[in-house]
Design an enzyme around this catalytic site. Sequence first.
Site, PDB file in Angstrom:
ATOM      1  CE  LYS A 159      -3.995  -0.189   2.696  1.00  0.00           C
ATOM      2  NZ  LYS A 159      -4.653   0.075   3.992  1.00  0.00           N
ATOM      3  CB  THR A 169     -15.938   2.438  13.945  1.00  0.00           C
ATOM      4  OG1 THR A 169     -16.211   3.405  12.933  1.00  0.00           O
ATOM      5  CG2 THR A 169     -17.232   2.056  14.643  1.00  0.00           C
ATOM      6  CG  ASN A 198     -22.678   3.187  10.892  1.00  0.00           C
ATOM      7  OD1 ASN A 198     -22.954   4.206  10.274  1.00  0.00           O
ATOM      8  ND2 ASN A 198     -21.506   2.597  10.804  1.00  0.00           N
ATOM      9  CG  PHE A 203     -30.055   5.224   4.182  1.00  0.00           C
ATOM     10  CD1 PHE A 203     -29.580   6.310   3.481  1.00  0.00           C
ATOM     11  CD2 PHE A 203     -29.167   4.225   4.539  1.00  0.00           C
ATOM     12  CE1 PHE A 203     -28.245   6.415   3.136  1.00  0.00           C
ATOM     13  CE2 PHE A 203     -27.822   4.315   4.188  1.00  0.00           C
ATOM     14  CZ  PHE A 203     -27.363   5.424   3.486  1.00  0.00           C
ATOM     15  CG  LEU A 204     -37.271   5.102   3.829  1.00  0.00           C
ATOM     16  CD1 LEU A 204     -38.490   6.018   3.788  1.00  0.00           C
ATOM     17  CD2 LEU A 204     -37.515   3.966   4.832  1.00  0.00           C
ATOM     18  N   GLY A 221     -34.571  -3.715  -1.011  1.00  0.00           N
ATOM     19  CA  GLY A 221     -33.756  -4.528  -1.910  1.00  0.00           C
ATOM     20  C   GLY A 221     -33.025  -5.607  -1.159  1.00  0.00           C
ATOM     21  CB  CYS A 239     -20.030   0.357   8.022  1.00  0.00           C
ATOM     22  SG  CYS A 239     -18.570   1.038   7.238  1.00  0.00           S
TER      23      CYS A 239
HETATM   24  C1  UGA Z   1     -22.083   3.582   6.200  1.00  0.00           C
HETATM   25  C2  UGA Z   1     -22.701   4.914   6.661  1.00  0.00           C
HETATM   26  O1  UGA Z   1     -23.609   5.399   5.681  1.00  0.00           O
HETATM   27  C3  UGA Z   1     -21.616   5.962   6.912  1.00  0.00           C
HETATM   28  O2  UGA Z   1     -22.195   7.140   7.439  1.00  0.00           O
HETATM   29  C4  UGA Z   1     -20.572   5.408   7.897  1.00  0.00           C
HETATM   30  O3  UGA Z   1     -19.509   6.315   8.096  1.00  0.00           O
HETATM   31  C5  UGA Z   1     -19.998   4.103   7.324  1.00  0.00           C
HETATM   32  O4  UGA Z   1     -21.081   3.160   7.144  1.00  0.00           O
HETATM   33  C6  UGA Z   1     -18.970   3.585   8.292  1.00  0.00           C
HETATM   34  O5  UGA Z   1     -19.305   3.263   9.428  1.00  0.00           O
HETATM   35  O6  UGA Z   1     -17.772   3.609   7.962  1.00  0.00           O
HETATM   36  P1  UGA Z   1     -21.259   2.615   3.830  1.00  0.00           P
HETATM   37  O7  UGA Z   1     -21.296   1.273   4.502  1.00  0.00           O
HETATM   38  O8  UGA Z   1     -20.053   3.006   3.063  1.00  0.00           O
HETATM   39  O9  UGA Z   1     -21.476   3.782   4.927  1.00  0.00           O
HETATM   40  O10 UGA Z   1     -22.475   2.673   2.806  1.00  0.00           O
HETATM   41  P2  UGA Z   1     -24.020   3.102   2.800  1.00  0.00           P
HETATM   42  O11 UGA Z   1     -24.220   4.038   1.685  1.00  0.00           O
HETATM   43  O12 UGA Z   1     -24.518   3.518   4.114  1.00  0.00           O
HETATM   44  O13 UGA Z   1     -24.715   1.732   2.365  1.00  0.00           O
HETATM   45  C7  UGA Z   1     -24.602   0.571   3.158  1.00  0.00           C
HETATM   46  C8  UGA Z   1     -25.433  -0.548   2.571  1.00  0.00           C
HETATM   47  O14 UGA Z   1     -26.812  -0.253   2.670  1.00  0.00           O
HETATM   48  C9  UGA Z   1     -25.162  -0.837   1.099  1.00  0.00           C
HETATM   49  O15 UGA Z   1     -25.040  -2.239   0.945  1.00  0.00           O
HETATM   50  C10 UGA Z   1     -26.384  -0.305   0.395  1.00  0.00           C
HETATM   51  O16 UGA Z   1     -26.671  -1.018  -0.785  1.00  0.00           O
HETATM   52  C11 UGA Z   1     -27.462  -0.520   1.439  1.00  0.00           C
HETATM   53  N1  UGA Z   1     -28.620   0.392   1.309  1.00  0.00           N
HETATM   54  C12 UGA Z   1     -28.467   1.728   1.482  1.00  0.00           C
HETATM   55  C13 UGA Z   1     -29.877  -0.133   1.052  1.00  0.00           C
HETATM   56  O17 UGA Z   1     -30.052  -1.368   0.897  1.00  0.00           O
HETATM   57  N2  UGA Z   1     -30.951   0.706   0.966  1.00  0.00           N
HETATM   58  C14 UGA Z   1     -30.836   2.038   1.136  1.00  0.00           C
HETATM   59  O18 UGA Z   1     -31.880   2.750   1.052  1.00  0.00           O
HETATM   60  C15 UGA Z   1     -29.564   2.569   1.390  1.00  0.00           C
END
Ligand code: UGA
Length: 458
Positions: free
Chosen positions: A35, A121, A229, A270-271, A274, A281
């Site tokens: 890296k 975290t 989260n 986030f609604l 799927g 995370c």
């Molecule tokens: C998440 C949080 O959104 C961040 O704020 C946090 O900093 C991060 O975890 C962490 O702890 O490091 P991340 O896991 O990168 O971020 O991605 P998200 O965009 O939150 O999506 C997570 C999962 O949820 C994905 O698999 C996505 O497909 C799913 N998702 C998201 C859904 O199934 N439906 C939704 O409406 C939104």
Amino acid sequence: MKVAIIGTGYVGLTTAVVLAYLNHDVAAVDKDESKLNLLQEGKSPIHEPGIQSLLEEVQHTIRFTPSVAEVVPEAELILIAVGTPPKKNGEADTRHVEQAAREVAEVCLPDRHYTLVVKSTVPIGTNRRVVEVVEDVFSARGVRGNISVASNPEFLQEGLALQGAFYPDRIVVGANSDEAIDTLRHLYQPILEQTFDPPSEFPRPAAYHLPPMMTTDPSSAEMIKYAANTFLALKISFINEIAGLCEEVDADVTEVARGIGLDARIGSQFLRAGLGWGGSCYPKDTAALLRVAAQSGYEMPITEAARTVNFRQRERIVEKLHGTLGTLKGKTIGVLGLAFKPNTDDVREAPALDIIRELIATGATVRAHDPIAIPNAQAALHRENTTTPELQFTEDVYELSYDADALVLVTEWDFYHKLELRKLAKQMKTPILIDGRNVYSPEEARVAGFHYIGIGRV
Ligand code: UGA
């Protein structure tokens, strides 16, 4: 400000690049030689929109090194952003955080003040533990060092990491010392006051408001990260639970999400029903929170249920395939998308991997595609010996669909929105499309010749 960052994963590297862009003098430390080699050549080891060009732009204010001793003594602020991988029992392993704190305390100068910030975290109480580690080192060294410890949890979303770092909703700082809070306020001043010139790839959103910096005690800051989260994870699981019932009663979950999301108290984000959440995370943090609770003898049935519903979504996809194809033995299934979400090549806890494992176990042949995550998926499945001749990877979706019995869309890459559905349907043995992210309009898919099955919609 002179900043040292320990750990160059998603959080460490994004933070390093953004702080360097804000004209701080940044030194990032990582022990992983491969890296480090890439970073020293100016190449990003992670796939994240915009990071490569920004890394090139900040070459003059950033450096990468394997040595804590080389950069910490002269730094004013040190950020710990090392990994906290899950242990077998779900607990987050803070060994690397403690080790980083120990190394910092061993090399800092006794006559200078430092702010040591935990960005990883970490389970609630870790900041207290870091203070103890630092004090132990000082007493072993026979010095009275001067380090203030603070918690500064990170809320970055993969695929949107830089956007979120330049334009956060809030900055949370947990500290018992005013000095640490002042140093962090100074560090983030360009973001808090939005005084920087936005990078060309990340213009300031028109409706963006100045973000608040919330200060609190370290344990509450640590809890804020887990609670945020977990709340987002359960919001997604809630809509997925509703989606299952929509299927029973002929309602459409995308309409239901729109209808409830218009209530400002609920909110529309986030609604998306799927295949649920994967990634490094939510699965890990919900498990870690449950461990923290279990250690206190406290039950968290809502968090437990959010996990159950989430992982059930993966099984339901395979059930949907059974429902239309009968036995899957000898059938060819095309899997569209391997990354846990679009715009990343990260396959950690990705729904696609569980689905592939299950399909292979039932005797199906799987052809899998992803715009960028094939190498990571191959490596992950190879490590656990799931690679068999029945599992093939291809970079051509049309080749993947040829003579296939069904397609399952797992990751909602933009790329898949633009596919020629008619062409795909035509060359399949049976044109079945299971849309695990409700990407397509059912009407459009049916007109293109597909037997379309979404999540929670008719
Ligand atoms: C998440 C949080 O959104 C961040 O704020 C946090 O900093 C991060 O975890 C962490 O702890 O490091 P991340 O896991 O990168 O971020 O991605 P998200 O965009 O939150 O999506 C997570 C999962 O949820 C994905 O698999 C996505 O497909 C799913 N998702 C998201 C859904 O199934 N439906 C939704 O409406 C939104």
